[in-house]
Scaffold this active site. Structure first.
Site, PDB file in Angstrom:
ATOM      1  N   VAL A  19      21.268 -30.799 -14.919  1.00  0.00           N
ATOM      2  CA  VAL A  19      22.324 -30.132 -15.690  1.00  0.00           C
ATOM      3  C   VAL A  19      22.082 -28.626 -15.643  1.00  0.00           C
ATOM      4  O   VAL A  19      21.125 -28.119 -16.218  1.00  0.00           O
ATOM      5  CB  VAL A  19      22.351 -30.623 -17.157  1.00  0.00           C
ATOM      6  CG1 VAL A  19      23.462 -29.920 -17.931  1.00  0.00           C
ATOM      7  CG2 VAL A  19      22.539 -32.133 -17.200  1.00  0.00           C
ATOM      8  N   ARG A  74      21.745 -55.906  -9.217  1.00  0.00           N
ATOM      9  CA  ARG A  74      21.037 -55.208 -10.297  1.00  0.00           C
ATOM     10  C   ARG A  74      21.426 -55.754 -11.668  1.00  0.00           C
ATOM     11  O   ARG A  74      21.056 -55.197 -12.694  1.00  0.00           O
ATOM     12  CB  ARG A  74      21.335 -53.696 -10.244  1.00  0.00           C
ATOM     13  CG  ARG A  74      20.935 -53.027  -8.932  1.00  0.00           C
ATOM     14  CD  ARG A  74      20.786 -51.511  -9.074  1.00  0.00           C
ATOM     15  NE  ARG A  74      21.939 -50.857  -9.683  1.00  0.00           N
ATOM     16  CZ  ARG A  74      22.996 -50.413  -9.006  1.00  0.00           C
ATOM     17  NH1 ARG A  74      23.057 -50.566  -7.685  1.00  0.00           N
ATOM     18  NH2 ARG A  74      23.983 -49.826  -9.636  1.00  0.00           N
ATOM     19  N   LYS A  88      30.505 -26.388 -19.773  1.00  0.00           N
ATOM     20  CA  LYS A  88      31.598 -27.354 -19.903  1.00  0.00           C
ATOM     21  C   LYS A  88      31.308 -28.345 -21.034  1.00  0.00           C
ATOM     22  O   LYS A  88      32.215 -28.763 -21.751  1.00  0.00           O
ATOM     23  CB  LYS A  88      31.817 -28.099 -18.584  1.00  0.00           C
ATOM     24  CG  LYS A  88      32.392 -27.207 -17.499  1.00  0.00           C
ATOM     25  CD  LYS A  88      32.777 -28.008 -16.262  1.00  0.00           C
ATOM     26  CE  LYS A  88      33.440 -27.121 -15.227  1.00  0.00           C
ATOM     27  NZ  LYS A  88      32.535 -26.101 -14.663  1.00  0.00           N
TER      28      LYS A  88
END
Length: 336
Positions: free
Chosen positions: A64, A182, A71
């Site tokens: 990030v 998964r 944002k």
């Protein structure tokens, strides 16, 4: 896959807008690096165990950056995002994004159809004669392909496929990969990896090993359409048949891919196509740190000069983990 599994997390609002921005960058702007950046941020945030209160907090997470943090602040204070509102109201990007949801239409074709005035499904139907076979099938089953496949249906299809493989030749090995393996509650499509002891990376091509399976699944009515059929990969459409005549509901048509992989490369393939993408990236990075290069075909040791040596013998996924001295992880634990 065209549709990603829904994310249940505390920060769903944030991850949703990041994924939407990612798709916009990929489909409309063809900016794959921005797509990857947004996807990575979304993935990291989805796993974050607390509700994010600010961009500053989010920025501490790997993946990030400052722009995404800004944002997030805007989203948390106003409940929306100016950039997204603009994108959603922009005919070009919403039409192009929509067109790429049709299987067989990638960003380039979507842009071309858009320039020819195509905006929606009705417009596509009008120019059906201009679509290639793959795109025509994508249009024909558009509504059905949009719907996700519940795990219960995936299990039925898996049982059927494995049973029929055994009928064609008991030496086949088949694995349904993707998020299903998964443990996902739903899937976008069916992805099967197939191998046979007669087919290795040293042997001649063996297209008949793939085609025998496809022909058989067609003959029992499971495979209904072909999108493409090569020597090692089949892309098509399948549908579960009614178990009893009195069942009212027909099953939906689903997208299916079958890949034939040489036996010696099979488990690298299974590992790769089980994913997740993020998990694969992390595993490849770890492999490099340990002096190995890992891809969907092989694991090879790296020499001092950085030149890769001969592929190592792999007879299971566990072998790959052992080579790179990583604790084995069950498919259900491979989301990151």
């Amino acid at each position: 896959s065209k549709r990603k599994a829904p994310q249940e997390s505390l920060n769903e609002g944030i991850t949703d807008f990041l994924v939407e921005l990612a798709n916009y960058e990929r489909n409309v702007n063809r900016a794959i690096h921005k797509y990857n950046a947004y996807r990575k941020a979304a993935s990291v945030i989805a796993k974050y165990p607390q509700k994010i209160k600010s961009g500053t907090e989010a920025k501490k997470l790997d993946g990030v950056g400052a722009k995404i943090a800004e944002k997030i602040d805007e989203f948390l204070t106003t409940g929306k995002l100016r950039k997204l509102e603009k994108i959603r109201n922009d005919d070009t990007s919403s039409s192009i994004n929509f067109l790429t949801r049709v299987t067989g239409i990638g960003p380039a074709a979507a842009r071309k159809f858009f320039d020819e005035g195509v905006r929606n499904l009705e417009d596509l139907k009008k120019i059906e004669h201009k679509l290639n076979h793959h795109q025509q099938i994508g249009l024909k089953y558009f509504e059905e392909f949009e719907k996700r496949i519940p795990r219960s249906e995936m299990q039925k299809m898996e049982a059927l496929i494995l049973k029929e493989l055994d009928i064609v030749d008991p030496e086949y090995i088949g694995t349904i990969c993707g998020s299903y393996r998964r443990g996902a509650e739903s899937s976008g499509d069916i992805d099967i990896l197939l191998t046979h002891p007669d087919f290795t990376s040293q042997s001649e091509k063996q297209p008949k090993l793939l085609h025998a399976v496809v022909d058989h699944l067609e003959s029992i009515g499971f495979i209904t359409d072909t999108l493409s059929k090569g020597d090692t990969k089949f892309m098509g459409v399948c549908q579960l048949q009614k178990e009893k005549e009195e069942e009212e509901e027909e099953s939906l048509h689903r997208r299916i891919d079958i890949r034939l992989i040489p036996k010696d490369q099979y488990y690298c393939g299974v590992l790769y196509f089980t994913g997740s993408d993020i998990f694969n990236k992390n595993m490849r990075t770890h492999a490099l740190e340990k002096g190995f290069t890992l891809n969907e075909y092989t694991i090879r040791p790296l020499g001092v000069t950085g030149v890769a040596g001969e592929p190592l013998l792999v007879d299971s996924e566990k072998d790959i983990f052992e080579y790179i001295q990583w604790k084995y992880r069950e498919p259900k634990d491979r989301s990151e």
